[in-house]
Design a protein around this motif. Structure first.
Motif, mmCIF file in Angstrom:
data_model
loop_
_atom_site.group_PDB
_atom_site.id
_atom_site.type_symbol
_atom_site.label_atom_id
_atom_site.label_comp_id
_atom_site.label_asym_id
_atom_site.label_seq_id
_atom_site.Cartn_x
_atom_site.Cartn_y
_atom_site.Cartn_z
ATOM 1 N N ILE A 93 -3.329 1.465 -7.475
ATOM 2 C CA ILE A 93 -3.520 0.866 -8.795
ATOM 3 C C ILE A 93 -4.950 1.068 -9.291
ATOM 4 O O ILE A 93 -5.182 1.229 -10.492
ATOM 5 N N GLY A 144 -5.235 -9.803 -0.544
ATOM 6 C CA GLY A 144 -5.581 -8.592 0.193
ATOM 7 C C GLY A 144 -4.642 -7.450 -0.080
ATOM 8 O O GLY A 144 -4.541 -6.514 0.707
ATOM 9 N N MET A 145 -3.901 -7.531 -1.162
ATOM 10 C CA MET A 145 -3.011 -6.437 -1.540
ATOM 11 C C MET A 145 -3.231 -6.200 -3.019
ATOM 12 O O MET A 145 -2.741 -6.950 -3.849
ATOM 13 N N ARG A 146 -4.004 -5.190 -3.343
ATOM 14 C CA ARG A 146 -4.275 -4.961 -4.757
ATOM 15 C C ARG A 146 -3.110 -4.168 -5.326
ATOM 16 O O ARG A 146 -3.052 -2.957 -5.210
ATOM 17 N N GLU A 147 -2.152 -4.893 -5.896
ATOM 18 C CA GLU A 147 -0.965 -4.239 -6.422
ATOM 19 C C GLU A 147 -0.943 -4.271 -7.941
ATOM 20 O O GLU A 147 -0.329 -3.442 -8.581
ATOM 21 N N MET A 148 -1.618 -5.281 -8.516
ATOM 22 C CA MET A 148 -1.645 -5.355 -9.974
ATOM 23 C C MET A 148 -2.995 -4.874 -10.467
ATOM 24 O O MET A 148 -4.006 -4.974 -9.778
ATOM 25 N N MET A 183 0.835 -1.197 0.000
ATOM 26 C CA MET A 183 0.000 0.000 0.000
ATOM 27 C C MET A 183 0.873 1.252 0.000
ATOM 28 O O MET A 183 2.020 1.229 0.418
ATOM 29 N N PRO A 232 -6.620 1.443 -3.229
ATOM 30 C CA PRO A 232 -5.234 1.153 -3.594
ATOM 31 C C PRO A 232 -4.841 2.012 -4.807
ATOM 32 O O PRO A 232 -5.678 2.234 -5.695
#
Lengths: 168, 771
Positions: A69, B166-170, A1, A67
């Motif tokens: 993104i 739980g980690m929206r990185e893409m 994050m 987030p």
């Protein structure tokens, strides 16, 4: 994050921008701040001279508790969001079918020659930038372009010259 | 629509009974009717974006996607009608417009869903002659190789990040022809579950970096196994080629790991091939390590221990790693008993042994049931790093609305909503006591406890839920007041009608306790070192890294007459302390069993031969037992040992009390308090040698001392500065990191990382000095 998430929401943007974004957030049910993403990006882009920096997108994400993104996705999907500096006057020239039939090529050529820039470029004095856009729904007045919030229709090289002179 | 009503549909002329509202693709999958798909995955949300699963449904004028269609009574479906076939073929043609047709150089070749479906449903020749789209490469870390030009935009990886990790990185940036899947801003993917996108990706866009260009899918032999790190006991497939472990995949088991695998379980196999592998027996002769034969090494080991035992058996101490197999631990226990010593323990990271130490610490319930709790209190647990797939279950509960609360000595970066109560280690005991009081329970601590509104809120959250669970994690088990924490947890559990359990630390912690690697009247892991023994038997242990107080361990063992180390690695701290090193087979090389957190016995067989001269641990122990003339060591296979153990210990686990809520708080310090967590990629000998995992940001950031800004300011220290951590006699130099997640009065100094070997207890007083 994003590291920005730790930053206090009240330290992001100016109070005026926050008020504008809050106004947009309030239009949607609580917890649906994602819905205000497009409006927030527009507000922030306008305040930043017409384009979005990565930092400003991160700040929008932090402000809306999304987030980063998720904001990049929106900001890169819609062509109205700019990711490079633009001129004070962003000339959005339609080259879609109706305008093309009505000789938008000549309009584009005239702009290229007069301003010395191509699509996607900015004049050295920062006064104009040129952008090719798809149909803006004003086929009745083709060929046309949009500058800011205003449509200029039935364009000819002569009309263009007088319009450009009027734009600061 | 009634979800429970049974209806009948017809697929390709075959009548199928199913529940109303089910997805068509699930119904056909269950019936064994194949419908091609890329974006659909049964553990992820529906995207219906790839259009590969188009089928014909009677009375619907155009083909519709099976993954997004709910079945209705009387529905007539054709999966191979001319309309369906034409739709599938056209979709395939579109997907291949931009996909490179260079399967021979692609790492996914041979196990590629696109390749398989193109063979089954595509056309033999393309009509597109235009140039293909090319995406510039980006580096997302040491675990996942990207080749986004091959991406078909199914968005499984994007949805996985959002919904599971739980980690929206893409995400999908750009539009239309210009859409790309990626992180947009170049950075590493740092989820502890990131490797799962490799399995999810149907093409060669996301592949395993450590495995890149090493082997083809059809050259590999698959063996099912059990992951050897956390106590989840994830089911895995070990893929070998010509006697070499090439990679590890998840083996789906809905009761345990579902279809997922943590990165630690997936990539730790690299540690098998470490240069530090011990492949030849070694003995220390006049202070020098020399290679020797098995006969001499075993004879030295046996006679050394036997001599000490015949003089005074109590001088023998056995320490076993909780990642050793059940069979190995049982034989080590048998040898210790045979020598007449009562001293054996597996609780290497535990400091507090008050209370009922013979009870088996386990989860107290099934792993799957964790996702159905309404409320959970986690005490001293960095669950996300320590047991990633248990955290996934808790996260599922949290997403369904469960109230998750934590009492910890640091603020955690969690992937679910939770209320975190953070304090120094002694404050954890007080907080818990206050919660117990607020819940209406009573404790017998020698200290007065102040109950605040915050405590009342936590107690209220636990009491007003139907299904509540209280769990003690790794931090709690290493805490100097573990038994009090457990006792208080039990008090709260009684008052709030909750389940209380311990999240076991390692793959076989429960197994070790079950087969009796706990001293009855003898010395526990800490006492064995505090009162040095003359002889030690170490099974799979690195004394400087695997023990709560490494300084104490190293001192005790260095002074011993005989230290027999059965080990897979020749580590510097064993060279310093041991007298004989017996090379043991590593992960994947031996058969055995683990008992996981929920008490499930899982056995696996060896997949490759042991490296060099090393031998499976149980065989080494069997010969040692025979050489020492201890009876009952005539096993011919590890299964024989297992059968015997099953007969003796195979009963259901009981939830037993481990501690009482009374006594003095020992964790209170006058200076700075150490928070000695074991970082995720330092937990055991295998993962510490897994090269790619050690290159992750997670591992590289682990060997630092962390303090919050005010502690740093008080000590006059700056972020990034080198400091000396002084604990008792021990001293370690580490880089200081200023981290607001650490409470006042504390320094986070990890265990099991380089530099920590010279320090003391994982929790205790320390000071910081400028270097």
């Amino acid at each position: 994050m994003s590291a920005l998430e730790i930053k206090n929401r009240n330290e992001l943007f100016t109070p005026e921008i926050r008020a504008e974004i809050d106004h947009e957030i309030a239009k949607y049910p609580e917890g649906e701040s994602q819905s205000a993403a497009m409006a927030a990006l527009r507000i922030v882009q306008d305040a930043n001279g017409g384009w979005l920096t990565q930092e400003s997108m991160d700040e929008v994400a932090a402000y809306l508790d999304l987030p980063p993104i998720a904001i990049y996705e929106v900001a890169t999907f819609y062509s109205m969001y700019e990711h490079k500096p633009v001129g004070r006057n962003k000339l959005c020239v339609c080259t879609n079918i109706s305008c093309m039939i009505n000789n938008s090529d000549q309009i584009v050529e005239h702009l290229n020659n007069r301003l010395g820039i191509k699509f996607g470029e900015v004049t050295e004095d920062g006064r104009y930038s040129l952008k090719e856009v798809e149909c803006l729904g004003a086929c009745g007045g083709a060929p046309m372009m949009q500058v800011g919030r205003k449509y200029y229709e039935n364009l000819t090289p002569e009309r263009l010259d007088s319009i450009l002179d009027e734009l600061e | 629509m009634s979800e429970e009503k049974t209806i009948t549909i017809e697929v390709d002329g075959q009548p199928l009974e199913t529940k109303a509202g089910a997805l068509l693709i699930d119904v056909t999958d269950a019936a064994g009717i194949n419908i091609p798909r890329f974006c659909y995955h049964d553990k992820l949300s529906i995207a219906a974006s790839c259009r590969m699963c188009l089928v014909e449904v009677a009375k619907v004028p155009k083909p519709i996607p099976a993954c997004a269609t709910q079945v209705m009574d009387g529905m007539v479906v054709q999966t191979r009608s001319p309309m369906a076939l034409a739709a599938q073929k056209a979709t395939m043609e579109f997907l291949l417009i931009n996909h490179p047709l260079d399967c021979p150089v692609c790492d996914q070749g041979g196990e590629c869903e696109l390749q398989d479906v193109a063979m089954g449903y595509g056309s033999d020749v393309t009509r597109f002659v235009e140039g293909k789209r090319v995406i510039p490469e980006n580096n997302i870390g040491p675990l996942i190789a990207t080749d986004m030009t091959r991406c078909i935009h199914c968005t499984r990886c994007v949805r996985f990040g959002d919904e599971v990790a739980g980690m929206r990185e893409m995400g999908a940036t750009g539009r239309g022809e210009h859409m790309t899947i990626g992180t947009f801003v170049a950075h590493n993917i740092n989820s502890e579950l990131s490797g799962n996108v490799i399995d999810l990706c149907p093409v060669g866009a996301l592949t395993s970096k450590p495995f890149q260009y090493r082997a083809r899918a059809w050259e590999l032999t698959r063996h099912t196994g059990v992951a050897p790190h956390d106590s989840v006991g994830s089911n895995i497939q070990i893929h070998t080629r010509r006697g070499e472990v090439m990679r590890v995949h998840p083996h789906s088991n809905d009761a345990i790991n579902e279809v997922w695998l943590s990165d630690r379980d997936r990539f730790s196999y690299e540690g098998i091939k470490s240069e530090e592998r011990l492949t030849q027996p070694l003995i220390k002769k006049d202070g020098e390590w020399v290679e020797t034969s098995w006969e001499e090494a075993l004879e030295t080991a046996a006679s050394g221990l036997r001599e000490i035992a015949s003089a005074d058996a109590d001088q023998i101490g056995t320490l076993v790693s909780p990642t050793a197999t059940l069979e190995e631990i049982a034989l080590a226990q048998k040898i210790t008993e045979g020598l007449g010593s009562p001293n054996i323990d597996y609780r290497l990271r535990q400091e507090d042994f008050r209370g009922n130490s013979r009870a088996v610490p386990w989860l107290g319930q099934s792993i799957a049931s964790l996702e159905d709790v309404d409320s959970a209190l986690l005490i001293g647990s960095n669950i996300r790093k320590d047991q990633p797939l248990l955290a996934h279950r808790v996260r599922k509960a949290a997403l369904k609305g469960a109230k998750i609360q934590l009492v910890n000595p640091l603020q955690l970066d969690l992937h679910f909503d939770a209320a975190q109560m953070v304090s120094d280690p002694a404050g954890m005991v007080r907080n818990l006591a206050a919660i117990a009081e607020a819940a209406g329970g009573s404790h017998h601590l020698t200290e007065q406890i102040e109950v605040t509104d915050e405590h009342k809120a936590v107690a209220e959250g636990l009491k007003c839920s139907k299904s509540t669970v209280i769990l003690l994690g790794n931090i709690a088990q290493s805490h100097p007041d573990f038994t009090i924490l457990y006792g208080l947890a039990s008090v709260i559990a009684k008052a709030a009608d909750a389940f209380v359990g311990v999240i076991p630390m390692a793959a076989n912690s429960v197994g070790a306790a079950v087969v009796g690697a706990i001293p009855n009247k003898g010395l526990n892991a800490h006492a064995m070192l505090e009162n040095p023994r003359k002889g030690y038997l170490l099974l799979g242990i690195e004394p400087g890294l695997d023990i709560n107080n490494p300084a104490l361990a190293r001192a005790a063992m260095s002074g011993a007459e005989t230290v027999v180390a059965i080990t897979a690695y020749r580590s510097p701290c064993l060279e310093e302390t041991a007298s004989v090193m017996l090379p043991m087979a590593a992960f994947g090389e031996t058969s055995g069993s683990f008992v996981n957190a929920e008490g499930r016995w899982q056995s696996f067989s060896g997949t490759t031969g042991p490296a060099g001269e090393s031998r499976p641990g149980w065989k080494i122990l069997r010969v040692l037992g025979n050489l020492m003339d201890i009876s009952g060591f005539d096993y011919s296979s590890s299964e024989e040992i297992l059968d015997e153990l099953r007969g003796a210990h195979g009963g259901e686990l009981q939830v037993a009390s481990l501690g009482a809520a009374k006594g003095k708080i020992r964790s209170a310090v006058t200076g700075l308090a150490r928070i000695g967590e074991t970082p995720i990629y330092a937990a055991d000998a295998l993962v510490r040698r897994a090269a790619s995992l050690q290159e992750t940001e997670e591992a590289r950031d682990a060997a630092v001392a962390r303090v919050n800004p005010s502690v740093a300011a008080d000590a006059g220290l700056l972020d990034g500065e080198k400091v000396a951590v002084v604990q008792g006699e021990g001293r370690a130099e580490m880089v200081l990191k200023v981290d607001a997640n650490i409470p006042d009065g504390c320094v986070w100094v990890p265990a099991a990382v380089p530099g920590s070997e010279s320090l003391g207890d994982q929790f205790g007083e320390l000071s910081l000095e400028k270097v």
